[in-house]
Design a protein around this motif. Structure first.
Motif, mmCIF file in Angstrom:
data_model
loop_
_atom_site.group_PDB
_atom_site.id
_atom_site.type_symbol
_atom_site.label_atom_id
_atom_site.label_comp_id
_atom_site.label_asym_id
_atom_site.label_seq_id
_atom_site.Cartn_x
_atom_site.Cartn_y
_atom_site.Cartn_z
ATOM 1 N N TYR A 182 34.351 47.028 53.509
ATOM 2 C CA TYR A 182 35.267 45.928 53.252
ATOM 3 C C TYR A 182 35.777 46.012 51.825
ATOM 4 N N VAL A 183 36.850 45.285 51.567
ATOM 5 C CA VAL A 183 37.491 45.287 50.256
ATOM 6 C C VAL A 183 37.609 43.851 49.770
ATOM 7 N N VAL A 184 37.351 43.657 48.482
ATOM 8 C CA VAL A 184 37.458 42.362 47.822
ATOM 9 C C VAL A 184 38.723 42.350 46.979
ATOM 10 N N GLY A 185 39.536 41.292 47.108
ATOM 11 C CA GLY A 185 40.727 41.145 46.286
ATOM 12 C C GLY A 185 40.580 40.004 45.301
ATOM 13 N N ASN A 186 41.478 39.963 44.343
ATOM 14 C CA ASN A 186 41.490 38.871 43.376
ATOM 15 C C ASN A 186 42.138 37.641 44.006
ATOM 16 N N TYR A 187 41.897 36.488 43.454
ATOM 17 C CA TYR A 187 42.541 35.271 43.954
ATOM 18 C C TYR A 187 42.741 34.289 42.818
ATOM 19 N N ILE A 188 43.538 33.266 43.087
ATOM 20 C CA ILE A 188 43.874 32.294 42.059
ATOM 21 C C ILE A 188 43.715 30.888 42.627
ATOM 22 N N ASN A 189 43.264 29.985 41.800
ATOM 23 C CA ASN A 189 43.163 28.587 42.203
ATOM 24 C C ASN A 189 44.518 27.903 42.076
ATOM 25 N N MET A 190 44.696 26.850 42.847
ATOM 26 C CA MET A 190 45.903 26.043 42.714
ATOM 27 C C MET A 190 45.539 24.573 42.880
ATOM 28 N N ASP A 191 46.358 23.713 42.291
ATOM 29 C CA ASP A 191 46.135 22.281 42.407
ATOM 30 C C ASP A 191 46.419 21.825 43.833
ATOM 31 N N ASP B 179 48.661 20.007 44.906
ATOM 32 C CA ASP B 179 50.086 20.043 45.232
ATOM 33 C C ASP B 179 50.644 21.454 45.344
ATOM 34 N N GLY B 180 49.780 22.462 45.204
ATOM 35 C CA GLY B 180 50.207 23.842 45.344
ATOM 36 C C GLY B 180 50.556 24.539 44.044
ATOM 37 N N THR B 181 50.442 23.854 42.915
ATOM 38 C CA THR B 181 50.722 24.470 41.618
ATOM 39 C C THR B 181 49.616 25.456 41.253
ATOM 40 N N LYS B 182 49.982 26.722 41.068
ATOM 41 C CA LYS B 182 48.987 27.748 40.772
ATOM 42 C C LYS B 182 48.521 27.658 39.321
ATOM 43 N N TRP B 183 47.249 27.971 39.119
ATOM 44 C CA TRP B 183 46.702 28.003 37.771
ATOM 45 C C TRP B 183 47.251 29.206 37.020
ATOM 46 N N GLU B 184 47.071 29.216 35.731
ATOM 47 C CA GLU B 184 47.685 30.247 34.903
ATOM 48 C C GLU B 184 47.056 31.615 35.110
ATOM 49 N N LYS B 185 45.744 31.651 35.276
ATOM 50 C CA LYS B 185 45.048 32.935 35.355
ATOM 51 C C LYS B 185 44.262 33.037 36.658
ATOM 52 N N PRO B 186 44.112 34.256 37.206
ATOM 53 C CA PRO B 186 43.294 34.436 38.413
ATOM 54 C C PRO B 186 41.811 34.272 38.112
ATOM 55 N N VAL B 187 41.015 34.199 39.147
ATOM 56 C CA VAL B 187 39.579 33.986 38.992
ATOM 57 C C VAL B 187 38.923 35.168 38.276
ATOM 58 N N PHE B 188 39.313 36.385 38.622
ATOM 59 C CA PHE B 188 38.744 37.574 37.985
ATOM 60 C C PHE B 188 39.730 38.095 36.938
ATOM 61 N N ILE C 255 41.928 40.205 34.931
ATOM 62 C CA ILE C 255 42.486 41.494 35.363
ATOM 63 C C ILE C 255 42.239 42.598 34.331
ATOM 64 N N GLU C 256 41.951 42.234 33.089
ATOM 65 C CA GLU C 256 41.649 43.250 32.085
ATOM 66 C C GLU C 256 40.187 43.682 32.155
ATOM 67 N N LYS C 257 39.311 42.741 32.451
ATOM 68 C CA LYS C 257 37.880 43.047 32.515
ATOM 69 C C LYS C 257 37.494 43.645 33.858
ATOM 70 N N TYR C 258 38.048 43.080 34.944
ATOM 71 C CA TYR C 258 37.673 43.534 36.295
ATOM 72 C C TYR C 258 38.799 44.365 36.880
#
Length: 221
Positions: free
Chosen positions: A113-122, A124-133, A135-138
């Motif tokens: 299986y493969v794990v992808g990155n994801y992002i939280n959103m409020d 109302d659907g407004t996405k947060w500024e940065k993903p959970v992982f 992208i520079e470190k992982y």
């Protein structure tokens, strides 16, 4: 192209359900089976599921008495015919190229299986500024059970930012444990322990809605 089954458990989410289903049917990868498991909804969610069956012949709807999130996901697994399995919660959304990116990557790496990155959103659907992982470190990597600091964090509990090879899930005979909280963590940890090859890709493929109520964080003591 191989078929991907997307399993979406549905329970009283009429406010968000159309957005979730639209994100699945509008994927750039088209060879999909989308299983909507109506888990005894008491609002209009079941009717919305039936509405979409008439719109898209890739969608299947299963109505059942309430068994909880794990029971609904297990029903989806028991009925899936795709070579690959993906999950979405019924108030979240996939990025529109999620299936395509995950499919290409699991084919390239021959991973279980493969794990992808994801992002939280409020709510109302407004996405947060940065993903959970970060992208520079992982960065793109093969995960290892011996690498606790990096791999176990990236492996994380959610099933919704992953693509699983159905043959792998069948071989290890894994299902979600019903009537327990944090069922994702049990499932994904077991898969990680039993796996021979798991990869992480840093692309954002999933949007996780942070709701003020009806979540495991607010309903469990």
């Amino acid at each position: 192209m191989d078929k991907i089954t997307i399993i979406i458990p549905v329970y009283n989410v009429e406010k968000y359900l159309r957005e979730t289903i639209d994100a699945a049917i509008n994927q750039t990868y088209k060879n999909l089976e989308i299983i909507l498991v109506d888990d005894g909804s008491t609002d209009s969610s079941g009717k919305i599921c039936d509405e979409y069956v008439k719109k898209d012949n890739r969608i299947r709807v299963i109505h059942q008495e309430n068994k909880g999130l794990s029971g609904a996901r297990n029903t989806g697994l028991d009925n899936a015919i795709g070579k690959y399995i993906m999950f979405s919660d019924s108030d979240d959304t996939f990025e529109l190229d999620a299936c395509e990116k995950l499919y290409n990557f699991i084919e390239k790496t021959n991973a279980d299986y493969v794990v992808g990155n994801y992002i939280n959103m409020d709510e109302d659907g407004t996405k947060w500024e940065k993903p959970v992982f970060d992208i520079e470190k992982y960065t793109e990597r093969k995960l290892s059970i011996e690498d606790y600091n990096s791999s176990f964090y990236v492996m994380n509990s959610s099933v919704c930012n992953k693509i699983f090879r159905k043959k792998f899930l069948d071989e290890i005979e894994v299902r979600f444990v019903e009537k327990l909280p944090a069922e994702d963590a049990i499932f994904t940890t077991y898969c990680f322990i039993k796996s021979k090859c798991v990869y992480y890709m840093p692309d954002i493929i999933y949007n996780y809605r942070q709701r003020a109520s009806n979540s495991i964080s607010t309903s469990c003591s």
